[in-house]
Design a protein around this motif. Structure first.
Motif, PDB file in Angstrom:
ATOM      1  N   GLY A   1      37.875  50.724  44.893  1.00  0.00           N
ATOM      2  CA  GLY A   1      36.580  50.509  44.276  1.00  0.00           C
ATOM      3  C   GLY A   1      36.499  49.251  43.466  1.00  0.00           C
ATOM      4  N   LYS A   2      37.632  48.550  43.251  1.00  0.00           N
ATOM      5  CA  LYS A   2      37.623  47.323  42.466  1.00  0.00           C
ATOM      6  C   LYS A   2      37.575  46.119  43.388  1.00  0.00           C
ATOM      7  CE  LYS A   2      40.262  49.356  38.683  1.00  0.00           C
ATOM      8  NZ  LYS A   2      41.459  49.240  37.841  1.00  0.00           N
ATOM      9  N   GLY A   3      37.120  45.020  42.854  1.00  0.00           N
ATOM     10  CA  GLY A   3      37.082  43.782  43.629  1.00  0.00           C
ATOM     11  C   GLY A   3      35.939  43.825  44.611  1.00  0.00           C
ATOM     12  N   GLY A   4      36.108  43.137  45.723  1.00  0.00           N
ATOM     13  CA  GLY A   4      35.081  43.116  46.754  1.00  0.00           C
ATOM     14  C   GLY A   4      34.182  41.915  46.613  1.00  0.00           C
TER      15      GLY A   4
ATOM     16  N   GLY B   1      28.301  35.807  46.206  1.00  0.00           N
ATOM     17  CA  GLY B   1      29.038  35.524  47.429  1.00  0.00           C
ATOM     18  C   GLY B   1      30.478  35.148  47.183  1.00  0.00           C
ATOM     19  N   THR B   2      30.948  35.290  45.947  1.00  0.00           N
ATOM     20  CA  THR B   2      32.331  34.965  45.625  1.00  0.00           C
ATOM     21  C   THR B   2      33.035  36.227  45.185  1.00  0.00           C
ATOM     22  OG1 THR B   2      31.682  32.773  44.901  1.00  0.00           O
ATOM     23  CG2 THR B   2      33.840  33.554  44.201  1.00  0.00           C
ATOM     24  N   PRO B   3      34.181  36.580  45.786  1.00  0.00           N
ATOM     25  CA  PRO B   3      34.874  37.813  45.402  1.00  0.00           C
ATOM     26  C   PRO B   3      35.299  37.766  43.951  1.00  0.00           C
ATOM     27  CG  PRO B   3      35.736  36.908  47.446  1.00  0.00           C
ATOM     28  CD  PRO B   3      34.833  35.879  46.849  1.00  0.00           C
ATOM     29  N   GLU B   4      35.226  38.910  43.308  1.00  0.00           N
ATOM     30  CA  GLU B   4      35.677  39.021  41.937  1.00  0.00           C
ATOM     31  C   GLU B   4      37.036  39.701  41.907  1.00  0.00           C
ATOM     32  OE1 GLU B   4      32.706  41.146  39.907  1.00  0.00           O
ATOM     33  OE2 GLU B   4      31.216  39.538  39.946  1.00  0.00           O
ATOM     34  N   GLY B   5      37.670  39.634  40.773  1.00  0.00           N
ATOM     35  CA  GLY B   5      38.969  40.266  40.620  1.00  0.00           C
ATOM     36  C   GLY B   5      40.040  39.230  40.414  1.00  0.00           C
ATOM     37  N   SER B   6      41.212  39.661  40.082  1.00  0.00           N
ATOM     38  CA  SER B   6      42.331  38.766  39.841  1.00  0.00           C
ATOM     39  C   SER B   6      43.447  39.101  40.799  1.00  0.00           C
ATOM     40  CB  SER B   6      42.801  38.907  38.390  1.00  0.00           C
ATOM     41  OG  SER B   6      43.204  40.237  38.148  1.00  0.00           O
ATOM     42  N   LYS B   7      44.594  38.486  40.565  1.00  0.00           N
ATOM     43  CA  LYS B   7      45.735  38.723  41.434  1.00  0.00           C
ATOM     44  C   LYS B   7      46.146  40.185  41.371  1.00  0.00           C
ATOM     45  CE  LYS B   7      47.538  34.077  40.779  1.00  0.00           C
ATOM     46  NZ  LYS B   7      48.673  33.264  40.345  1.00  0.00           N
ATOM     47  N   GLY B   8      46.420  40.746  42.529  1.00  0.00           N
ATOM     48  CA  GLY B   8      46.899  42.112  42.580  1.00  0.00           C
ATOM     49  C   GLY B   8      48.097  42.199  43.481  1.00  0.00           C
TER      50      GLY B   8
ATOM     51  N   VAL C   1      40.897  34.217  45.616  1.00  0.00           N
ATOM     52  CA  VAL C   1      39.934  34.581  46.654  1.00  0.00           C
ATOM     53  C   VAL C   1      40.698  34.944  47.920  1.00  0.00           C
ATOM     54  CG1 VAL C   1      37.831  33.887  47.840  1.00  0.00           C
ATOM     55  CG2 VAL C   1      38.378  32.926  45.603  1.00  0.00           C
ATOM     56  N   SER C   2      41.291  36.099  47.941  1.00  0.00           N
ATOM     57  CA  SER C   2      42.036  36.544  49.113  1.00  0.00           C
ATOM     58  C   SER C   2      42.385  38.011  48.955  1.00  0.00           C
ATOM     59  CB  SER C   2      43.316  35.713  49.279  1.00  0.00           C
ATOM     60  OG  SER C   2      44.056  36.159  50.394  1.00  0.00           O
ATOM     61  N   ALA C   3      42.409  38.725  50.079  1.00  0.00           N
ATOM     62  CA  ALA C   3      42.914  40.102  50.144  1.00  0.00           C
ATOM     63  C   ALA C   3      42.211  41.023  49.156  1.00  0.00           C
ATOM     64  CB  ALA C   3      44.423  40.120  49.912  1.00  0.00           C
ATOM     65  N   GLN C   4      40.874  41.041  49.176  1.00  0.00           N
ATOM     66  CA  GLN C   4      40.117  41.930  48.304  1.00  0.00           C
ATOM     67  C   GLN C   4      39.801  43.240  49.042  1.00  0.00           C
ATOM     68  OE1 GLN C   4      39.379  41.144  45.036  1.00  0.00           O
ATOM     69  NE2 GLN C   4      40.670  39.341  45.425  1.00  0.00           N
ATOM     70  N   TYR C   5      40.084  44.346  48.381  1.00  0.00           N
ATOM     71  CA  TYR C   5      39.810  45.665  48.960  1.00  0.00           C
ATOM     72  C   TYR C   5      38.298  45.900  49.020  1.00  0.00           C
ATOM     73  CZ  TYR C   5      39.731  50.720  49.497  1.00  0.00           C
ATOM     74  OH  TYR C   5      39.494  51.987  49.948  1.00  0.00           O
TER      75      TYR C   5
ATOM     76  N   THR D   1      37.791  39.143  53.475  1.00  0.00           N
ATOM     77  CA  THR D   1      37.243  38.864  52.153  1.00  0.00           C
ATOM     78  C   THR D   1      36.325  37.650  52.217  1.00  0.00           C
ATOM     79  OG1 THR D   1      39.244  39.745  51.120  1.00  0.00           O
ATOM     80  CG2 THR D   1      37.822  38.350  49.762  1.00  0.00           C
ATOM     81  N   LEU D   2      35.117  37.787  51.657  1.00  0.00           N
ATOM     82  CA  LEU D   2      34.151  36.700  51.698  1.00  0.00           C
ATOM     83  C   LEU D   2      34.707  35.479  50.963  1.00  0.00           C
ATOM     84  CD1 LEU D   2      31.334  35.790  52.541  1.00  0.00           C
ATOM     85  CD2 LEU D   2      30.489  36.617  50.319  1.00  0.00           C
ATOM     86  N   GLY D   3      34.787  34.360  51.666  1.00  0.00           N
ATOM     87  CA  GLY D   3      35.351  33.144  51.095  1.00  0.00           C
ATOM     88  C   GLY D   3      36.842  33.033  51.266  1.00  0.00           C
TER      89      GLY D   3
END
Length: 350
Positions: free
Chosen positions: A15-18, A23-30, A106-110, A129-131
């Motif tokens: 449920g996090k990120g995406g 149009g830019t994915p949110e979230g940090s390194k996971g 900006v990579s590998a967003q669930y 992942t968008l972008g």
């Protein structure tokens, strides 16, 4: 070599990120699911260790620079020197096309990343992942084939690479490119090789350069008709052997400067033909003209030709047998101002 793949855990971070509204994915390194966070690749070859060293130190791969022949031409066309410390470098793209120092990864967003990993450690990633869209196929040794979000393709082979094409292969590169090897390159072409370079062609060899031509060699400079120059600088010796004829045709001036001695040995004839004047000058030393048999000095025009012998001090003419002086009409012998004195006189058998 340690290769770490970043991305949120689809299970822990559900449920996090995406995608964001911008149009830019949110979230940090996971991290990826358990067992995929870090993959240790044992560098079993010298090439693997070299790739690891460049990646850790960020030095990149050196790219050849242009030589400088300023001692030959006052206005060299090329610039830069092989000793230039600011040498160009070719760096490998970042993993997943993202700089790890960026605030947003900006990579590998669930739930837009799909990962498959085998028991041996092989990896396949499809990232929507968008972008950060990318595709990755990676062997457990680190050999990989990756398509980055901007359309770039990264190929890394930890070992040897083989490519066999039974038919033709056509390559078009729309921009500049670089190639670097850390070992020898053997190239065999069973047919013809034709290179068309529409710009400058600048090879640089840091070691020795050998060239063997079994047939003939043809070189044309200024082939477009506008003319061109040929400049060579040799900081050592120059040797050449020609088993047959040597012909040189210069349509303009020919200048030769030798700072020390010059020796020419001709086992046959030496013919020097000059349409205008010929000067043989020794500024500080002597001129010796010697022959095993005859020496002839003559002018072809009997009406206008003149032979003049002048010396600052003495003229010594000798022969071991007979000396003949023949004048067609008048023979004049002058001494001083043509007035005989005790010092200005002509002695015959003194």
């Amino acid at each position: 070599m340690i290769e770490t793949i970043y991305g949120p855990n689809p299970i822990q971070d559900s449920g996090k990120g995406g995608h964001s509204n911008q149009g830019t994915p949110e979230g940090s390194k996971g991290t990826l699911p358990d067992g995929t966070q870090g993959q240790e690749l044992e560098p079993s070859t010298k090439r693997a260790r070299s790739l690891e060293h460049r990646k850790e130190n960020g030095t990149g791969i050196p790219v050849a620079t242009k030589p400088n022949l300023s001692s030959v031409s006052d206005d060299p066309k090329v610039s830069g020197t092989p000793e230039d410390p600011e040498q160009l470098r070719m760096n490998e793209p970042h993993y997943a096309g993202v700089d790890p120092n960026d605030e947003t990864y900006v990579s590998a967003q669930y739930p837009y990343v799909h990962v498959e990993k085998s028991e041996a450690g092989h990896l396949r990633v499809v990232d929507d992942t968008l972008g950060g869209e990318r595709l990755l196929t990676q062997h457990k040794t680190g050999t990989l084939d990756e398509y980055l979000p901007n359309g770039d393709k990264r190929v890394r082979i930890i070992g040897d690479g083989y490519e066999i094409i039974a038919g033709q292969k056509n390559i078009f590169i729309g921009a500049g490119g670089r190639a670097s090897r850390e070992d020898a390159l053997n190239l065999t072409v069973n047919g013809n090789v034709r290179q068309l370079v529409k710009g400058d062609y600048i090879p640089e060899v840091e070691g020795d350069y050998y060239e063997k031509v079994h047939g003939s060699r043809y070189t044309k400079i200024g082939a477009k008709g506008g003319g061109g120059n040929y400049e060579v600088e040799i900081r050592g010796n120059y040797s050449a052997q020609i088993n047959e004829d040597y012909k040189l045709h210069v349509t303009e001036d020919y200048d030769l400067v030798v700072d020390k001695n010059r020796t020419s040995i001709i086992n046959g004839k030496d013919i020097l033909g000059v349409t205008e004047g010929l000067s043989l000058i020794s500024t500080t030393g002597n001129i010796l003209l010697s022959a095993m048999k005859n020496v002839a000095i003559n002018t072809n025009d009997s009406a206008e030709g003149t032979i003049s012998l002048k010396a600052a001090s003495n003229i010594d003419t000798r022969s071991t047998t007979t000396t003949d002086i023949t004048a067609g009409t008048i023979l004049n012998l002058h001494s001083g101002d043509q007035t005989p004195t005790s010092t200005n006189r002509i002695n015959l058998n003194p």
